[in-house]
Each structure stands twice: as C-alpha cells, then as structure tokens.
Design a protein around this motif. Structure first.
Motif, PDB file in Angstrom:
ATOM      1  N   LYS A 123       0.839  -1.203   0.000  1.00 34.21           N
ATOM      2  CA  LYS A 123       0.000   0.000   0.000  1.00 34.21           C
ATOM      3  C   LYS A 123       0.873   1.251   0.000  1.00 34.21           C
ATOM      4  CE  LYS A 123      -2.997  -2.535   3.182  1.00 34.21           C
ATOM      5  NZ  LYS A 123      -1.944  -3.543   3.499  1.00 34.21           N
ATOM      6  N   ILE A 124       0.395   2.288  -0.649  1.00 38.37           N
ATOM      7  CA  ILE A 124       1.098   3.567  -0.565  1.00 38.37           C
ATOM      8  C   ILE A 124       0.700   4.321   0.694  1.00 38.37           C
ATOM      9  CG2 ILE A 124       1.499   3.798  -3.042  1.00 38.37           C
ATOM     10  CD1 ILE A 124      -0.941   5.699  -3.120  1.00 38.37           C
ATOM     11  N   PHE A 125      -0.499   4.020   1.243  1.00 32.48           N
ATOM     12  CA  PHE A 125      -0.988   4.728   2.433  1.00 32.48           C
ATOM     13  C   PHE A 125      -1.861   3.761   3.211  1.00 32.48           C
ATOM     14  CE2 PHE A 125      -4.115   7.383   4.679  1.00 32.48           C
ATOM     15  CZ  PHE A 125      -3.296   8.332   5.270  1.00 32.48           C
ATOM     16  N   TRP A 126      -1.504   3.544   4.494  1.00 34.74           N
ATOM     17  CA  TRP A 126      -2.254   2.574   5.296  1.00 34.74           C
ATOM     18  C   TRP A 126      -2.326   3.048   6.742  1.00 34.74           C
ATOM     19  CZ3 TRP A 126      -0.304  -3.015   6.749  1.00 34.74           C
ATOM     20  CH2 TRP A 126      -1.362  -3.729   7.340  1.00 34.74           C
ATOM     21  N   LEU A 127      -3.559   3.256   7.214  1.00 33.60           N
ATOM     22  CA  LEU A 127      -3.821   3.499   8.628  1.00 33.60           C
ATOM     23  C   LEU A 127      -4.554   2.268   9.157  1.00 33.60           C
ATOM     24  CD1 LEU A 127      -5.060   7.213   8.601  1.00 33.60           C
ATOM     25  CD2 LEU A 127      -2.713   6.333   8.703  1.00 33.60           C
ATOM     26  N   SER A 128      -3.947   1.560  10.107  1.00 36.32           N
ATOM     27  CA  SER A 128      -4.507   0.321  10.640  1.00 36.32           C
ATOM     28  C   SER A 128      -4.749   0.474  12.128  1.00 36.32           C
ATOM     29  CB  SER A 128      -3.531  -0.838  10.403  1.00 36.32           C
ATOM     30  OG  SER A 128      -3.902  -1.985  11.147  1.00 36.32           O
ATOM     31  N   GLY A 129      -5.851  -0.073  12.604  1.00 36.69           N
ATOM     32  CA  GLY A 129      -6.136  -0.022  14.036  1.00 36.69           C
ATOM     33  C   GLY A 129      -5.538  -1.164  14.823  1.00 36.69           C
ATOM     34  N   TYR A 130      -4.678  -1.959  14.218  1.00 41.41           N
ATOM     35  CA  TYR A 130      -4.147  -3.168  14.851  1.00 41.41           C
ATOM     36  C   TYR A 130      -3.266  -2.835  16.063  1.00 41.41           C
ATOM     37  CZ  TYR A 130      -1.711  -7.666  15.254  1.00 41.41           C
ATOM     38  OH  TYR A 130      -1.199  -8.852  15.707  1.00 41.41           O
ATOM     39  N   LYS A 158      -2.468   0.886  -3.909  1.00 40.76           N
ATOM     40  CA  LYS A 158      -3.510   0.516  -2.949  1.00 40.76           C
ATOM     41  C   LYS A 158      -3.462   1.393  -1.697  1.00 40.76           C
ATOM     42  CE  LYS A 158      -1.724  -3.134  -4.154  1.00 40.76           C
ATOM     43  NZ  LYS A 158      -1.101  -4.443  -4.434  1.00 40.76           N
ATOM     44  N   VAL A 159      -4.645   1.645  -1.145  1.00 37.52           N
ATOM     45  CA  VAL A 159      -4.811   2.513   0.016  1.00 37.52           C
ATOM     46  C   VAL A 159      -5.762   1.821   0.991  1.00 37.52           C
ATOM     47  CG1 VAL A 159      -5.605   4.764   0.837  1.00 37.52           C
ATOM     48  CG2 VAL A 159      -4.497   4.580  -1.406  1.00 37.52           C
ATOM     49  N   ALA A 160      -5.460   1.898   2.298  1.00 35.81           N
ATOM     50  CA  ALA A 160      -6.332   1.310   3.308  1.00 35.81           C
ATOM     51  C   ALA A 160      -6.420   2.239   4.516  1.00 35.81           C
ATOM     52  CB  ALA A 160      -5.821  -0.065   3.739  1.00 35.81           C
ATOM     53  N   VAL A 161      -7.633   2.441   5.004  1.00 38.20           N
ATOM     54  CA  VAL A 161      -7.864   3.268   6.190  1.00 38.20           C
ATOM     55  C   VAL A 161      -8.849   2.530   7.085  1.00 38.20           C
ATOM     56  CG1 VAL A 161      -8.675   5.476   7.086  1.00 38.20           C
ATOM     57  CG2 VAL A 161      -7.449   5.391   4.890  1.00 38.20           C
ATOM     58  N   ALA A 162      -8.415   2.166   8.290  1.00 39.49           N
ATOM     59  CA  ALA A 162      -9.280   1.451   9.223  1.00 39.49           C
ATOM     60  C   ALA A 162     -10.370   2.377   9.765  1.00 39.49           C
ATOM     61  CB  ALA A 162      -8.460   0.885  10.374  1.00 39.49           C
ATOM     62  N   PRO A 163     -11.560   1.869  10.039  1.00 38.06           N
ATOM     63  CA  PRO A 163     -12.635   2.711  10.573  1.00 38.06           C
ATOM     64  C   PRO A 163     -12.362   3.234  11.975  1.00 38.06           C
ATOM     65  CG  PRO A 163     -13.277   0.399  10.583  1.00 38.06           C
ATOM     66  CD  PRO A 163     -11.988   0.477   9.833  1.00 38.06           C
ATOM     67  N   THR A 164     -11.339   2.699  12.650  1.00 39.38           N
ATOM     68  CA  THR A 164     -10.983   3.174  13.984  1.00 39.38           C
ATOM     69  C   THR A 164     -10.111   4.426  13.951  1.00 39.38           C
ATOM     70  OG1 THR A 164      -9.118   1.623  13.955  1.00 39.38           O
ATOM     71  CG2 THR A 164     -11.148   0.895  15.042  1.00 39.38           C
ATOM     72  N   ALA A 165      -9.587   4.788  12.772  1.00 37.81           N
ATOM     73  CA  ALA A 165      -8.726   5.976  12.668  1.00 37.81           C
ATOM     74  C   ALA A 165      -9.516   7.222  13.043  1.00 37.81           C
ATOM     75  CB  ALA A 165      -8.173   6.110  11.260  1.00 37.81           C
ATOM     76  N   GLU A 166      -8.852   8.152  13.708  1.00 38.80           N
ATOM     77  CA  GLU A 166      -9.499   9.400  14.113  1.00 38.80           C
ATOM     78  C   GLU A 166      -8.480  10.519  14.073  1.00 38.80           C
ATOM     79  OE1 GLU A 166     -11.658  11.343  18.041  1.00 38.80           O
ATOM     80  OE2 GLU A 166     -11.747   9.172  17.727  1.00 38.80           O
ATOM     81  N   GLY A 167      -8.796  11.566  13.336  1.00 40.17           N
ATOM     82  CA  GLY A 167      -7.865  12.666  13.173  1.00 40.17           C
ATOM     83  C   GLY A 167      -6.864  12.368  12.078  1.00 40.17           C
ATOM     84  N   VAL A 168      -7.155  12.820  10.846  1.00 40.15           N
ATOM     85  CA  VAL A 168      -6.295  12.538   9.692  1.00 40.15           C
ATOM     86  C   VAL A 168      -6.133  13.812   8.892  1.00 40.15           C
ATOM     87  CG1 VAL A 168      -5.951  11.143   7.625  1.00 40.15           C
ATOM     88  CG2 VAL A 168      -7.185  10.173   9.569  1.00 40.15           C
ATOM     89  N   LEU A 169      -4.891  14.188   8.599  1.00 36.68           N
ATOM     90  CA  LEU A 169      -4.619  15.296   7.688  1.00 36.68           C
ATOM     91  C   LEU A 169      -3.833  14.763   6.492  1.00 36.68           C
ATOM     92  CD1 LEU A 169      -3.632  18.926   8.272  1.00 36.68           C
ATOM     93  CD2 LEU A 169      -2.122  17.541   6.861  1.00 36.68           C
ATOM     94  N   ALA A 212      -8.153  12.180 -12.091  1.00 38.93           N
ATOM     95  CA  ALA A 212      -9.235  12.239 -11.112  1.00 38.93           C
ATOM     96  C   ALA A 212      -9.474  10.900 -10.431  1.00 38.93           C
ATOM     97  CB  ALA A 212     -10.521  12.727 -11.774  1.00 38.93           C
ATOM     98  N   ASP A 213      -9.075   9.785 -11.066  1.00 38.19           N
ATOM     99  CA  ASP A 213      -9.310   8.469 -10.473  1.00 38.19           C
ATOM    100  C   ASP A 213      -8.126   7.953  -9.668  1.00 38.19           C
ATOM    101  OD1 ASP A 213      -7.524   7.937 -12.509  1.00 38.19           O
ATOM    102  OD2 ASP A 213      -8.668   6.274 -13.381  1.00 38.19           O
ATOM    103  N   ASN A 214      -7.139   8.811  -9.396  1.00 36.20           N
ATOM    104  CA  ASN A 214      -5.956   8.346  -8.663  1.00 36.20           C
ATOM    105  C   ASN A 214      -6.271   7.924  -7.231  1.00 36.20           C
ATOM    106  OD1 ASN A 214      -3.185  10.316 -10.055  1.00 36.20           O
ATOM    107  ND2 ASN A 214      -4.066   8.382 -10.706  1.00 36.20           N
ATOM    108  N   TRP A 215      -7.169   8.626  -6.571  1.00 38.81           N
ATOM    109  CA  TRP A 215      -7.548   8.243  -5.206  1.00 38.81           C
ATOM    110  C   TRP A 215      -8.768   7.338  -5.291  1.00 38.81           C
ATOM    111  CZ3 TRP A 215      -4.878   8.762  -0.807  1.00 38.81           C
ATOM    112  CH2 TRP A 215      -5.529   8.452   0.403  1.00 38.81           C
ATOM    113  N   PRO A 216      -8.686   6.113  -4.764  1.00 35.52           N
ATOM    114  CA  PRO A 216      -9.777   5.155  -4.970  1.00 35.52           C
ATOM    115  C   PRO A 216     -11.025   5.475  -4.169  1.00 35.52           C
ATOM    116  CG  PRO A 216      -8.123   4.232  -3.507  1.00 35.52           C
ATOM    117  CD  PRO A 216      -7.563   5.535  -4.003  1.00 35.52           C
TER     118      PRO A 216
END
Length: 252
Positions: A123-130, A158-169, A212-216
């Motif tokens: 992934k190029i960007f991944w926020l995980s709640g693990y 590929k990009v992944a963001v967990a639903p537990t993430a809070e506060g993202v810039l 325009a389609d670069n961010w999924p």
C-alpha cells in the motif's frame, strides 16, 4: 533477513542519513525473509530523516518505514522510499501524533496479496487499528503532507484506512499514479473492514493528482479541494531523487 533498524521502547531519538537496502532478504535459507527498512514500537519523540529505504521484501509489513503500535510523536521526513514491497506509509493502532512529510516514494507497495506467500497487500498509504491481541484503536492524529508519491503503470496503487482511525490530515501531496488504484479493507483482520460511519476529524485538501481516479473510492475519504494535472517531473520512472523535481511550477 529481517528489518534493517528496529526500535522498541525508545524515548527521544533522531535517526539520520541511513541507507537500508534489501531488508527482508531471502538470500540465505536461515533468513526470516520479512522486514521493513525501519520500524518503531512503543516509542516516543522519534525523528527519522534524510535516509534511503529501498527494496524491502516480505509477505507482510516490509515498508520503507512503518510505525508499529503504541507510539507517540514519530516523524518520518525528508527520506527516499523506493521499491518497498509493503509500501510507503504504514501507521498501526494506538499511535498518536505521527507524521510522514517531505518524503519521495517511488514504486512502493508493489506486493500483491496471495502471490508468493503474501498475506497483506502492498500500500502507498495505510492506517490500521491493529494493536496486537487487543481491541483495535486509532491511529489518532496522523499527518501526511508534502510527500511526492510516484507509482508506475505496472503497479496497482492501494490505500487502506481502518474505521478506527481518528484525526487525519492529508494535504499538499503529489499523487502521480500512472495505473489503477484500489481501496483495501480487512487486510490485517476482518474487524478492520470499512465501517459505515465517516472517519472523525479529517482534513483532506489541496493534493495534486495526475488524474481524477488516482484516489480510490470506497474509503470514505475524498479530497475536498483537489488539483489535477501533470507536475512534469524531470524523469518520471527514474530511480533518483532529482528525477522527481517538478518543472510545472505554476501547477504545483
């Protein structure tokens, strides 16, 4: 055979002018064959800068630099991250106030889940709640700005963001993704599947995308003020930092 540099329980550290190449090597049968160039766990007040992290290998993790869980105030800045199987930005759970800024990423995250034993996508960007065996949590207050991310057309970004993430810039980055992009959910645990509620406290604006389609779609995060166009790098697809100098100054 493993990671290049690993920090656990360190408070106050500056790591500068490192070169880590081929962490996670499988050159010897005794090697573990998995490892990020550098990763932190349970650390506070760490700066990782002006270094090169290249060619990390492994079926999981194996980013240029990743921030494992239970850290605070870890800054990854002014680095070159290149051809790392696991990706560029990886921030796990219960991390607070961590940042990736002013880095250049070239063809990171080329790993494909299910191929050659890989159990995680690159992934190029991944926020995980693990957070290990506990309940997923965070990360909290993650800053990702002024980075340049180039991915060639042969790689699905590929990009992944967990639903537990809070506060993202996410701001002022250049996403030069020549091929397709994809949202990844549930890649670490099924409980990390994208939730229905939006991520709390998000600033996502002012990024430059090649198209325009670069961010999924499918992440619940969308740039509110995107810019589209070609930054006209000196030599896109090259393997040197200077190749990614943008010449389209007016657009940038």
């Amino acid at each position: 055979g493993g990671p290049g540099v690993q920090l656990s329980g360190v408070t106050g550290g500056r790591f500068s002018r490192l070169t880590v190449d081929h962490s996670g090597s499988t050159a010897d049968s005794r090697n573990w064959g998995r490892g990020s160039g550098l990763w932190t766990w349970g650390c506070d007040d760490i700066v990782i800068e002006r270094s090169r992290f290249m060619n990390a290998n492994g079926p999981g993790d194996s980013a240029g630099v990743h921030i494992d869980f239970n850290c605070r105030n870890v800054i990854v800045q002014y680095n070159l991250s290149m051809n790392n199987a696991g990706g560029f930005c990886e921030v796990l759970g219960n991390n607070h106030n961590c940042a990736y800024r002013y880095n250049v990423s070239i063809n990171d995250g080329h790993r494909v889940k299910g191929e050659r034993g890989a159990f995680q996508e690159g992934k190029i960007f991944w926020l995980s709640g693990y957070v290990g065996q506990g309940k997923r949590s965070g990360p909290f207050n993650t800053y990702f700005y002024n980075n340049t991310i180039y991915v060639g057309e042969e790689i699905e970004a590929k990009v992944a963001v967990a639903p537990t993430a809070e506060g993202v810039l996410i701001a002022n980055n250049i996403f030069y993704l020549k091929g397709r992009s994809k949202a990844v959910t549930g890649d670490q645990l099924s409980a990390d599947q994208q939730g229905v509620d939006p991520i709390k406290r998000v600033v996502f604006a002012g990024n430059l995308f090649l198209r325009a389609d670069n961010w999924p779609d499918g992440l619940g995060l969308r740039d509110r003020e995107p810019v589209f166009g070609d930054p006209q790098f000196l030599r896109p697809g090259g393997w040197n930092l200077e190749d990614y100098t943008p010449t389209n100054a007016a657009l940038v």
